[in-house]
Design an enzyme around this catalytic site. Sequence first.
Site, PDB file in Angstrom:
ATOM      1  CE  LYS A   1      -3.408   2.423   7.161  1.00 32.75           C
ATOM      2  NZ  LYS A   1      -4.269   3.222   6.275  1.00 32.75           N
TER       3      LYS A   1
ATOM      4  CD  GLN B   1      -2.912   4.656  10.368  1.00 32.58           C
ATOM      5  OE1 GLN B   1      -4.143   4.685  10.310  1.00 32.58           O
ATOM      6  NE2 GLN B   1      -2.149   5.169   9.432  1.00 32.58           N
TER       7      GLN B   1
ATOM      8  CG  HIS C   1      -4.604  10.643   2.594  1.00 35.71           C
ATOM      9  ND1 HIS C   1      -5.652  10.521   3.480  1.00 35.71           N
ATOM     10  CD2 HIS C   1      -3.700   9.689   2.945  1.00 35.71           C
ATOM     11  CE1 HIS C   1      -5.396   9.514   4.320  1.00 35.71           C
ATOM     12  NE2 HIS C   1      -4.220   8.999   4.017  1.00 35.71           N
TER      13      HIS C   1
ATOM     14  CG  ASP D   1      -2.034   1.000   1.083  1.00 34.14           C
ATOM     15  OD1 ASP D   1      -2.502   1.232  -0.053  1.00 34.14           O
ATOM     16  OD2 ASP D   1      -2.456   1.565   2.107  1.00 34.14           O
TER      17      ASP D   1
ATOM     18  CG  ASP E   1      -5.487   0.394   3.459  1.00 36.33           C
ATOM     19  OD1 ASP E   1      -5.469  -0.742   3.945  1.00 36.33           O
ATOM     20  OD2 ASP E   1      -4.650   1.281   3.735  1.00 36.33           O
TER      21      ASP E   1
ATOM     22  CE1 TYR F   1      -0.470   8.883   4.021  1.00 34.94           C
ATOM     23  CE2 TYR F   1       1.771   9.714   4.160  1.00 34.94           C
ATOM     24  CZ  TYR F   1       0.481   9.712   4.615  1.00 34.94           C
ATOM     25  OH  TYR F   1       0.125  10.530   5.660  1.00 34.94           O
TER      26      TYR F   1
ATOM     27  NE  ARG G   1       3.645  14.143  10.929  1.00 36.95           N
ATOM     28  CZ  ARG G   1       3.078  13.263  10.092  1.00 36.95           C
ATOM     29  NH1 ARG G   1       2.655  12.105  10.543  1.00 36.95           N
ATOM     30  NH2 ARG G   1       2.917  13.555   8.819  1.00 36.95           N
TER      31      ARG G   1
ATOM     32  CB  THR H   1      -6.168   7.863   1.237  1.00 40.38           C
ATOM     33  OG1 THR H   1      -6.011   6.752   2.103  1.00 40.38           O
ATOM     34  CG2 THR H   1      -7.574   8.437   1.365  1.00 40.38           C
TER      35      THR H   1
ATOM     36  NE  ARG I   1      -7.864   6.562   9.347  1.00 45.39           N
ATOM     37  CZ  ARG I   1      -7.173   6.419   8.233  1.00 45.39           C
ATOM     38  NH1 ARG I   1      -5.905   6.040   8.265  1.00 45.39           N
ATOM     39  NH2 ARG I   1      -7.738   6.638   7.069  1.00 45.39           N
TER      40      ARG I   1
ATOM     41  CB  THR J   1      -7.298  -4.714   1.859  1.00 51.50           C
ATOM     42  OG1 THR J   1      -6.311  -4.367   2.838  1.00 51.50           O
ATOM     43  CG2 THR J   1      -7.233  -3.733   0.702  1.00 51.50           C
TER      44      THR J   1
ATOM     45  CD  GLU K   1      -6.193   4.882   4.408  1.00 51.16           C
ATOM     46  OE1 GLU K   1      -5.543   4.052   3.746  1.00 51.16           O
ATOM     47  OE2 GLU K   1      -5.680   5.667   5.230  1.00 51.16           O
TER      48      GLU K   1
ATOM     49  CE1 TYR L   1       1.822   7.796  14.357  1.00 53.16           C
ATOM     50  CE2 TYR L   1       3.201   7.980  12.414  1.00 53.16           C
ATOM     51  CZ  TYR L   1       2.587   8.561  13.504  1.00 53.16           C
ATOM     52  OH  TYR L   1       2.738   9.911  13.716  1.00 53.16           O
TER      53      TYR L   1
ATOM     54  CD  GLU M   1      -5.325   3.009  -0.482  1.00 55.26           C
ATOM     55  OE1 GLU M   1      -4.513   2.405  -1.227  1.00 55.26           O
ATOM     56  OE2 GLU M   1      -5.188   3.089   0.757  1.00 55.26           O
TER      57      GLU M   1
ATOM     58  CD  GLU N   1      -7.943  12.707   4.091  1.00 56.52           C
ATOM     59  OE1 GLU N   1      -8.141  11.528   3.752  1.00 56.52           O
ATOM     60  OE2 GLU N   1      -7.523  13.577   3.307  1.00 56.52           O
TER      61      GLU N   1
HETATM   62 CA    CA Z   1      -3.914   3.182   2.605  1.00 58.54          CA
END
Ligand code: CA
Length: 418
Positions: free
Chosen positions: A248, A235, A131, A124, A228, A126, A140, A345, A232, A252, A194, A239, A196, A359
């Site tokens: 994740k 994650q 996104h 996968d 996907d 990014y 962050r 995404t 959250r 899927t 997500e 992560y 995709e 989002e």
């Molecule tokens: Ca993804």
Amino acid sequence: MALLKSWVASANEAQAEFPLNNLPYGVFSRGGGRRCGVAIGDMIVDVTRAEEAGLLAPAAQPVFAGGAWNGFMALGPGAWMSFRARLQQALALGADERAAWEPLLVAQRDVALHLPFNITEFTDFYAGRHHAQNMGEILRRSRTLPANWLHMPAGYNGRASSVVVSGTPIRRPLGQVKQAGAPRFTPSEKLDFELELGAIVGTPSQLGHPVSVAQADAMIFGFVLLNDWSARDMQAWEYQPLGPFQGKAFATSISPWIIPKAALEGFRVAPPSREAPLLPYLHEAKPGLFDIDLEVWIQPRGAAEPTTLCRTNATRLYYSAAQQLAHHSISGCPMRVGDLLGSGTISGPEHDEFGSLMELSRGGEKPITLPNGESRGFIEDGDSITLAGHAQGDGFRIGFGQCSGTILPAMDTPGWAR
Ligand code: CA
């Protein structure tokens, strides 16, 4: 290009997802074993039977007997082109061969659809810039992209074992989430989708041998819609330092029809202008993105109809699937027949183009109100999420069908939380 007319009348309607211009590859069953099929209008051509009946150019050995498209993919781009030309000829309006092919048609409403190919690996990426910036802001408090982002397609190695076909229920995952003091064990409370695209690798590369972007483009067999699913809260806790893992890995979903790359050739679009120049190994000679309209719906259990969550377009991506595949191989990592690459995404710059609830609800802080009065920061048990998409031509469309999943409650695991 205009609509190619077929003697299958439903394929000629303006809103038809599967006109003669499309001819996507799927796997179906009708009580018995799995068979390979090609969608045309609201019907399916049973190509396993067509092969048995000697209606196709003979391969060295049968490729459609196994109920997956991997064997056919491995024949390579020359065979993909001649097969597609053969079907477009046999199914064309006025074709002499109609009498031979008509008995091979099966109504889509009478069959179950399965994974169209054996998924050998799943990676996968990014590649959606909006996104990536939105996620930076939420996680962050900074829209600044990571230092590498404008230079390489970021990705992680996912799990092929949990890729399921549209319609498969999705069990809410269990795991660790962050809490003051020590983590807590819980069903995910921040379950997300997500939006995709998935690119399917049709021909392999060899260990130790990188491929160019042009070679990578030739290796891609087709595309599917890909959700996907993401936890959250898990994650966010796991992560760092090695990236997504259990948040994740649980599921899927992909749509059941592989849209041939050949059907999308007329929809190629150049990627956005490059803020930082790419290294030469990532240069692409022809436009690598595709103009595909995409949308996502949510339908809570008992709701009369679905609500649209977002609408965007695959041209919002920053890197093409061919660039991702070339980058994936650059270290010498071999690609296999049936490798699946998630685009990352797809989100546009505006709020109604955001391709995840993370989002759309800003990490759950600003829940969305649905027509039935309920609100959603994240996905609840019983909710169905559906991805849909199509490329709009002049008087025809290349439809992707749908990619749906309904959330089941987490497994009951008494005592595990302590
Ligand atoms: Ca993804």
